[in-house]
Design a protein around this motif. Sequence first.
Motif, PDB file in Angstrom:
ATOM      1  N   SER A   1       0.215   0.908   5.992  1.00 15.78           N
ATOM      2  CA  SER A   1       0.222   1.668   4.918  1.00 15.78           C
ATOM      3  C   SER A   1      -0.293   1.096   3.717  1.00 15.78           C
ATOM      4  O   SER A   1      -0.724  -0.085   3.041  1.00 15.78           O
ATOM      5  N   PHE A   2      -0.911   2.003   2.765  1.00 19.08           N
ATOM      6  CA  PHE A   2      -1.330   2.071   1.723  1.00 19.08           C
ATOM      7  C   PHE A   2      -0.927   2.777   0.190  1.00 19.08           C
ATOM      8  O   PHE A   2      -0.671   4.367   0.900  1.00 19.08           O
ATOM      9  N   ARG A   3      -0.271   1.913  -1.017  1.00 21.30           N
ATOM     10  CA  ARG A   3      -0.538   3.452  -1.644  1.00 21.30           C
ATOM     11  C   ARG A   3      -1.409   2.801  -3.004  1.00 21.30           C
ATOM     12  O   ARG A   3      -1.500   1.407  -2.854  1.00 21.30           O
ATOM     13  N   TYR A   4      -1.807   3.598  -4.264  1.00 20.25           N
ATOM     14  CA  TYR A   4      -2.663   3.653  -4.956  1.00 20.25           C
ATOM     15  C   TYR A   4      -1.501   2.216  -6.220  1.00 20.25           C
ATOM     16  O   TYR A   4      -1.887   1.579  -6.581  1.00 20.25           O
ATOM     17  N   HIS A   5      -0.639   2.642  -6.083  1.00 16.96           N
ATOM     18  CA  HIS A   5       0.556   2.370  -7.397  1.00 16.96           C
ATOM     19  C   HIS A   5       2.026   1.827  -6.491  1.00 16.96           C
ATOM     20  O   HIS A   5       2.703   3.110  -5.789  1.00 16.96           O
TER      21      HIS A   5
ATOM     22  N   ILE B   1      -0.269   7.178   0.858  1.00 15.80           N
ATOM     23  CA  ILE B   1      -0.876   7.889   1.256  1.00 15.80           C
ATOM     24  C   ILE B   1      -1.431   7.560   2.645  1.00 15.80           C
ATOM     25  O   ILE B   1      -1.928   8.350   3.374  1.00 15.80           O
ATOM     26  N   LEU B   2      -1.292   6.208   3.035  1.00 14.96           N
ATOM     27  CA  LEU B   2      -1.371   5.608   4.238  1.00 14.96           C
ATOM     28  C   LEU B   2       0.141   5.114   5.042  1.00 14.96           C
ATOM     29  O   LEU B   2       0.645   4.637   4.151  1.00 14.96           O
ATOM     30  N   ARG B   3       0.879   5.814   6.014  1.00 16.06           N
ATOM     31  CA  ARG B   3       2.314   5.852   6.129  1.00 16.06           C
ATOM     32  C   ARG B   3       2.288   5.488   7.541  1.00 16.06           C
ATOM     33  O   ARG B   3       1.956   6.245   8.353  1.00 16.06           O
ATOM     34  N   ASP B   4       2.031   4.211   8.196  1.00 14.45           N
ATOM     35  CA  ASP B   4       2.462   3.372   9.338  1.00 14.45           C
ATOM     36  C   ASP B   4       1.107   3.964  10.396  1.00 14.45           C
ATOM     37  O   ASP B   4       1.854   4.395  11.190  1.00 14.45           O
TER      38      ASP B   4
END
Length: 558
Positions: free
Chosen positions: A298-302, A308-311
Amino acid sequence: MALLQLKDVSYSYSEEQYILQHIDLSIDEGAFVTIFGPSGSGKSTLLKLMKPTSLLNGNVVGEILYEGKTFSNLNEKQKVSDIGFVYQNPDHQIVVEDVWHELAFGLENMGLSTVEMKVRIGEMANFFGIQHWFRKKVSNLSGGQKQLLNMASVLVLHPKLLILDEPTAQLDPIAAKELMNMLGRINQELGVTIVIVEHRLEELLPYTTQFVFMKKGQILIQGSSESFFHHFAKKVPAWQCYLPAVVQLSLTLDPEKKPALTIQQGLARLKNKSFMLRPPVIKHILQENIILELKNLSFRYHRYQDDILRDVQLNVYEGEIISLLGGNGAGKSTLLQTITGQLKPYKGKIYLHHERIRFNKKMYQQEIGLLPQDPQLLFLESTIEKDFERFGKRHGLTKEECKKRIIQCSERLNIAHLLQHHPEDLSGGELQKVALAKLLLYQPRLLLLDEPTKGLDPQAKQEIIFLLRELQRAGVTIVIVTHDIEFAAVVSDRCGLFFDGHIPAVEEPHCFFMNNHFYTTAANQLAKPVEPRIILTSELLKGIQQKEIHDGHTTVIR
């Protein structure tokens, strides 16, 4: 009446070598002109000659006229706003930080009132569907979103002539189709003359009034859609891969008739000819050793933005080629950047050869190679060869070994003639090939390719497919992020759709594409009612069998 004319035009960067030779081209007002041909054939250079403010340095021979006047006799409004230009690389055109300001920038320079500016911007933002990210920073947009922004920024100036250099190169299939439909509307409803360089011809067939095929700086064939394809098939039979699947199908079935230009017309040809299709042979790749494993990534910019990426869950097997497709801004490029450590996920684990990645820079240099969406980022030196030599030295290669690998990679990708060129002097397709060659210098075991066919003509794509298969046989594993459905269908062992921040499933290409309506190939759309397992144009053409009825029995003619 001719809106733009090129009369015996030749162009060279220096007096020794002409990039364009004896170009004669007349573009009528209201026309829709599609130019295509091999990478490096001079298509982009030709477009730049049509724009007075493109600042193309070099020697021009011949005459270029707009509305009967030479460019030197045009006023500033005609030079700037009457002729709009959308570049191949969206980053080369954007000048400000915010989306709304980019839309307003040209209008501000024209001196329009605030009220008129707001009306024009609002109309164009809604037309292109970008009102939802109107207040975003340009740096947060995907490559495809930037291209849509460039289109809107040019059209807000109300040009009479719109010139586009591969505008769909970074768009997903649905967005590309929508853009082509928009261009058709702009041409037919607003009367804007359009000149476009494009490798994707399928969606342009219904709108194009004039086709132009270029090769080695010359116009080899040009004509209306009524006659062009028959002339093309007879004059350059070795280049049939450039033609859309529906045109190849109709020329195979009815060589003397006008070719079909839409999927609907192609389906009618199949139906009326009483043909049946043989199912393709589907080869399944044995999945054994996992080389790359993503667990709950999982990733988000802020912190307060959506993920942006969800599991994300994904297993990549050693020696396979896997392609990930999906919409613009879905997170495909972000996924590759997290795998290479450029972005750090806030949750989840990445395993390489069953060992958890701790973002060890040395390991990435030895094991993983990433071709970014913008290959220009890989080059720092004044020539390709100097850049290769610097890259080889950085990775610990001796001069002799580096020179040997440069020769090998140059021969593999047919780029030896480009080694002394500056990276910015190359076409988009040429830049893709030299960037891939640079990665191959240090022989990574896992290749991550972000839009590797962007800007490539069909023949160059065949060369890339051959190379990737060769690398695969040598044990290299390849993960591809692409909008090029036809390419993915040919080269991949498995395909997956990236949606809602994750990958729901990854399947063998025939199984993947036969169940899709939009994310599928033109060949599959044509064959689906009869044989849905066909996904390649070669399968479609080879699978055709004509049926003849004799005394109640069916005879198959191959």
